[in-house]
Design a protein around this motif. Structure first.
Motif, PDB file in Angstrom:
ATOM      1  N   GLU A  40       0.823  -1.211   0.000  1.00  0.00           N
ATOM      2  CA  GLU A  40       0.000   0.000   0.000  1.00  0.00           C
ATOM      3  C   GLU A  40       0.857   1.261   0.000  1.00  0.00           C
ATOM      4  O   GLU A  40       0.502   2.271  -0.635  1.00  0.00           O
ATOM      5  CB  GLU A  40      -0.924   0.000   1.218  1.00  0.00           C
ATOM      6  N   HIS A  41       1.985   1.219   0.680  1.00  0.00           N
ATOM      7  CA  HIS A  41       2.887   2.371   0.695  1.00  0.00           C
ATOM      8  C   HIS A  41       3.395   2.675  -0.709  1.00  0.00           C
ATOM      9  O   HIS A  41       3.401   3.835  -1.143  1.00  0.00           O
ATOM     10  CB  HIS A  41       4.056   2.098   1.641  1.00  0.00           C
ATOM     11  N   PHE A  42       3.810   1.644  -1.423  1.00  0.00           N
ATOM     12  CA  PHE A  42       4.385   1.856  -2.750  1.00  0.00           C
ATOM     13  C   PHE A  42       3.307   2.110  -3.803  1.00  0.00           C
ATOM     14  O   PHE A  42       3.567   2.752  -4.820  1.00  0.00           O
ATOM     15  CB  PHE A  42       5.271   0.672  -3.120  1.00  0.00           C
ATOM     16  N   GLN A  43       2.108   1.633  -3.551  1.00  0.00           N
ATOM     17  CA  GLN A  43       1.012   1.989  -4.451  1.00  0.00           C
ATOM     18  C   GLN A  43       0.794   3.495  -4.443  1.00  0.00           C
ATOM     19  O   GLN A  43       0.523   4.095  -5.496  1.00  0.00           O
ATOM     20  CB  GLN A  43      -0.266   1.255  -4.031  1.00  0.00           C
ATOM     21  N   ARG A  44       0.924   4.118  -3.279  1.00  0.00           N
ATOM     22  CA  ARG A  44       0.744   5.565  -3.213  1.00  0.00           C
ATOM     23  C   ARG A  44       1.872   6.289  -3.958  1.00  0.00           C
ATOM     24  O   ARG A  44       1.623   7.245  -4.703  1.00  0.00           O
ATOM     25  CB  ARG A  44       0.674   6.013  -1.751  1.00  0.00           C
ATOM     26  N   LEU A  45       3.106   5.853  -3.751  1.00  0.00           N
ATOM     27  CA  LEU A  45       4.240   6.500  -4.425  1.00  0.00           C
ATOM     28  C   LEU A  45       4.159   6.344  -5.934  1.00  0.00           C
ATOM     29  O   LEU A  45       4.330   7.303  -6.692  1.00  0.00           O
ATOM     30  CB  LEU A  45       5.555   5.907  -3.918  1.00  0.00           C
ATOM     31  N   ILE A  46       3.919   5.120  -6.380  1.00  0.00           N
ATOM     32  CA  ILE A  46       3.856   4.866  -7.821  1.00  0.00           C
ATOM     33  C   ILE A  46       2.640   5.553  -8.424  1.00  0.00           C
ATOM     34  O   ILE A  46       2.703   6.091  -9.538  1.00  0.00           O
ATOM     35  CB  ILE A  46       3.856   3.352  -8.092  1.00  0.00           C
ATOM     36  N   GLY A  47       1.536   5.563  -7.694  1.00  0.00           N
ATOM     37  CA  GLY A  47       0.351   6.265  -8.194  1.00  0.00           C
ATOM     38  C   GLY A  47       0.613   7.744  -8.371  1.00  0.00           C
ATOM     39  O   GLY A  47       0.180   8.350  -9.364  1.00  0.00           O
ATOM     40  N   LEU A  48       1.306   8.359  -7.431  1.00  0.00           N
ATOM     41  CA  LEU A  48       1.667   9.768  -7.560  1.00  0.00           C
ATOM     42  C   LEU A  48       2.549   9.985  -8.781  1.00  0.00           C
ATOM     43  O   LEU A  48       2.316  10.918  -9.567  1.00  0.00           O
ATOM     44  CB  LEU A  48       2.397  10.235  -6.302  1.00  0.00           C
ATOM     45  N   TYR A  49       3.557   9.140  -8.948  1.00  0.00           N
ATOM     46  CA  TYR A  49       4.446   9.275 -10.103  1.00  0.00           C
ATOM     47  C   TYR A  49       3.664   9.160 -11.403  1.00  0.00           C
ATOM     48  O   TYR A  49       3.843   9.981 -12.328  1.00  0.00           O
ATOM     49  CB  TYR A  49       5.540   8.201 -10.037  1.00  0.00           C
ATOM     50  N   ARG A  50       2.793   8.184 -11.518  1.00  0.00           N
ATOM     51  CA  ARG A  50       2.029   8.013 -12.760  1.00  0.00           C
ATOM     52  C   ARG A  50       1.144   9.241 -13.023  1.00  0.00           C
ATOM     53  O   ARG A  50       1.058   9.725 -14.169  1.00  0.00           O
ATOM     54  CB  ARG A  50       1.168   6.752 -12.666  1.00  0.00           C
ATOM     55  N   GLU A  51       0.485   9.710 -11.992  1.00  0.00           N
ATOM     56  CA  GLU A  51      -0.390  10.878 -12.143  1.00  0.00           C
ATOM     57  C   GLU A  51       0.389  12.098 -12.618  1.00  0.00           C
ATOM     58  O   GLU A  51      -0.040  12.815 -13.529  1.00  0.00           O
ATOM     59  CB  GLU A  51      -1.062  11.162 -10.801  1.00  0.00           C
ATOM     60  N   ARG A  52       1.555  12.334 -12.012  1.00  0.00           N
ATOM     61  CA  ARG A  52       2.350  13.515 -12.376  1.00  0.00           C
ATOM     62  C   ARG A  52       3.058  13.331 -13.720  1.00  0.00           C
ATOM     63  O   ARG A  52       3.287  14.310 -14.441  1.00  0.00           O
ATOM     64  CB  ARG A  52       3.352  13.802 -11.265  1.00  0.00           C
ATOM     65  N   TYR A  53       3.411  12.117 -14.068  1.00  0.00           N
ATOM     66  CA  TYR A  53       3.975  11.831 -15.402  1.00  0.00           C
ATOM     67  C   TYR A  53       2.995  12.286 -16.486  1.00  0.00           C
ATOM     68  O   TYR A  53       3.377  12.941 -17.465  1.00  0.00           O
ATOM     69  CB  TYR A  53       4.247  10.332 -15.495  1.00  0.00           C
ATOM     70  N   GLU A  54       1.738  11.942 -16.307  1.00  0.00           N
ATOM     71  CA  GLU A  54       0.717  12.378 -17.268  1.00  0.00           C
ATOM     72  C   GLU A  54       0.527  13.891 -17.199  1.00  0.00           C
ATOM     73  O   GLU A  54       0.394  14.553 -18.240  1.00  0.00           O
ATOM     74  CB  GLU A  54      -0.602  11.654 -16.959  1.00  0.00           C
ATOM     75  N   HIS A  55       0.538  14.454 -15.995  1.00  0.00           N
ATOM     76  CA  HIS A  55       0.383  15.902 -15.830  1.00  0.00           C
ATOM     77  C   HIS A  55       1.431  16.674 -16.629  1.00  0.00           C
ATOM     78  O   HIS A  55       1.117  17.708 -17.243  1.00  0.00           O
ATOM     79  CB  HIS A  55       0.487  16.261 -14.349  1.00  0.00           C
ATOM     80  N   TYR A  56       2.661  16.183 -16.650  1.00  0.00           N
ATOM     81  CA  TYR A  56       3.738  16.888 -17.350  1.00  0.00           C
ATOM     82  C   TYR A  56       3.784  16.586 -18.847  1.00  0.00           C
ATOM     83  O   TYR A  56       4.680  17.062 -19.550  1.00  0.00           O
ATOM     84  CB  TYR A  56       5.082  16.560 -16.711  1.00  0.00           C
ATOM     85  N   GLY A  57       2.843  15.820 -19.348  1.00  0.00           N
ATOM     86  CA  GLY A  57       2.705  15.643 -20.783  1.00  0.00           C
ATOM     87  C   GLY A  57       3.606  14.599 -21.409  1.00  0.00           C
ATOM     88  O   GLY A  57       3.824  14.616 -22.635  1.00  0.00           O
ATOM     89  N   HIS A  58       4.092  13.654 -20.618  1.00  0.00           N
ATOM     90  CA  HIS A  58       4.984  12.638 -21.174  1.00  0.00           C
ATOM     91  C   HIS A  58       4.234  11.427 -21.709  1.00  0.00           C
ATOM     92  O   HIS A  58       4.834  10.565 -22.354  1.00  0.00           O
ATOM     93  CB  HIS A  58       5.987  12.185 -20.105  1.00  0.00           C
ATOM     94  N   GLY A  59       2.952  11.346 -21.444  1.00  0.00           N
ATOM     95  CA  GLY A  59       2.147  10.212 -21.867  1.00  0.00           C
ATOM     96  C   GLY A  59       1.055   9.967 -20.843  1.00  0.00           C
ATOM     97  O   GLY A  59       0.940  10.690 -19.839  1.00  0.00           O
TER      98      GLY A  59
END
Length: 357
Positions: A207-226
């Motif tokens: 659950e801890h890493f789901q939050r970290l990876i989820g944040l990364y995925r969300e922000r990856y899309e936010h910055y327009g990389h895919g």
């Protein structure tokens, strides 16, 4: 999908014999593990960077350069490169040199490390850890992409008309993963640059890493990389296998119970139920590893820690034989249902191809 192993290079007594390997034995064992990884069909070997006993890998580029000369296919990486206490100029030059020697078979996992005293040893303050990671990587990113750099920051002397040499092979910098076990700022940094995020989910529940990876995925899309599901994710893990599950548990238990990091804490059974550690048969390792996609989405790199806690080299090489047997199954199963638009882990060849389009 890439599969491989990483080592932290600990020099730990074997609890079943009481014998501690010498530094030279441990260093040469790490080389043997890398060569075995290529032999059994793995994709990646990564070495940690530490500057204190009981660890020996203080010079990753030296070790990886030696391994590069003795391998043909293996991707050489780090787990991790200390972006906080290393000079980004030296990182830029050292890993570009390694990239040339290895014909592009190089990438890096950037991290802050797990040893607090390392900061003053290199003239840094641990309270600046996050700021150092952000500022130093910003400079490194530029050094690999700009022929002439003028730069001024807070944590090192300015640069004027500076050119890092050698330049990256084919003008394609090594791919960078940003590694973290707890810091959302590092997940944000990886997303900002469109780099990979490596979650070494060894010690804590999913659950801890789901939050970290989820944040990364969300922000990856936010910055327009895919799209979020296209973000580049790597995972750590730990396994110990024998043909019979009971044999694996019986053999590994003394190593687990006395391990420097998690020994004398939760029981082996508690740890395997709450973390990615898998101790059992090859089929049990396959089954548990396949659950990682359910927890974190489709991802690109899976590295296993297999040579820690005093395990003798003979045992580790046997583990790699078993891992080589199950990786084809893991590749096949991870490919089932994988969306066509989810990219593979970047390599020098794929990044060069994208650059010349």
């Amino acid at each position: 999908m890439q599969f491989g192993v990483f080592t932290v290079g600990d020099v730990t007594p074997d609890p079943t014999t009481g014998r501690t390997p010498t530094e030279v034995e441990r260093i040469k064992a790490m080389v043997a593990i890398a060569l075995k990884a290529e032999e059994v069909g793995l994709d990646v070997f990564a070495t940690g960077e530490h500057h204190n006993p009981p660890f020996v890998p203080s010079s990753p580029t030296t070790m990886l350069g030696y391994i590069a000369a003795r391998t043909e296919r293996l991707i050489l990486s780090t787990a991790t490169t200390l972006i906080t206490t290393n000079d980004p100029v030296k990182i830029a030059e050292d890993y570009a040199m390694l990239q040339h020697l290895a014909d592009g078979r190089v990438d890096l996992i950037m991290g802050r490390g797990n040893t607090g005293p390392v900061y003053p040893w290199f003239g840094k303050d641990i309270r600046d850890g996050i700021d150092l990671a952000i500022e130093n990587y910003h400079l490194l990113h530029r050094l690999w992409r700009e022929d002439v750099v003028d730069w001024q920051g807070k944590h090192r002397t300015p640069l004027q008309s500076f050119t890092s040499t050698p330049r990256p092979l084919d003008d394609v910098p090594p791919f960078v993963w940003h590694g973290s076990i707890r810091s959302p700022e590092i997940a944000e940094q990886a997303a900002y640059y469109g780099d990979g995020f490596f979650a070494n989910h060894i010690f804590w529940p999913k659950e801890h890493f789901q939050r970290l990876i989820g944040l990364y995925r969300e922000r990856y899309e936010h910055y327009g990389h895919g799209a979020a599901h296209q973000a580049i994710v790597g995972l750590g893990g730990q396994v110990f296998m024998r043909r019979n599950s009971q044999d694996a548990v019986r053999e590994f238990r003394p190593y687990f119970d006395n391990a420097p990091v998690y020994g004398h804490g939760p029981s082996l059974e508690e740890f395997t139920s709450q973390t990615p550690l898998t101790v059992g048969s090859p089929q049990e390792v396959i089954d548990k590893t396949l659950t990682f996609r359910e927890h974190f989405g489709d991802y690109q790199r899976q590295l296993f820690l297999m040579d820690h806690a005093g395990l003798p080299l003979k045992t580790v090489l046997e583990q790699l034989d078993l891992l080589g047997e199950i990786v084809p199954t893991l590749r096949r199963e991870f490919a089932v249902g994988r969306p066509a638009d989810v990219p593979e882990a970047p390599t020098h060849a794929s990044m060069l191809k994208a650059a010349v389009r």
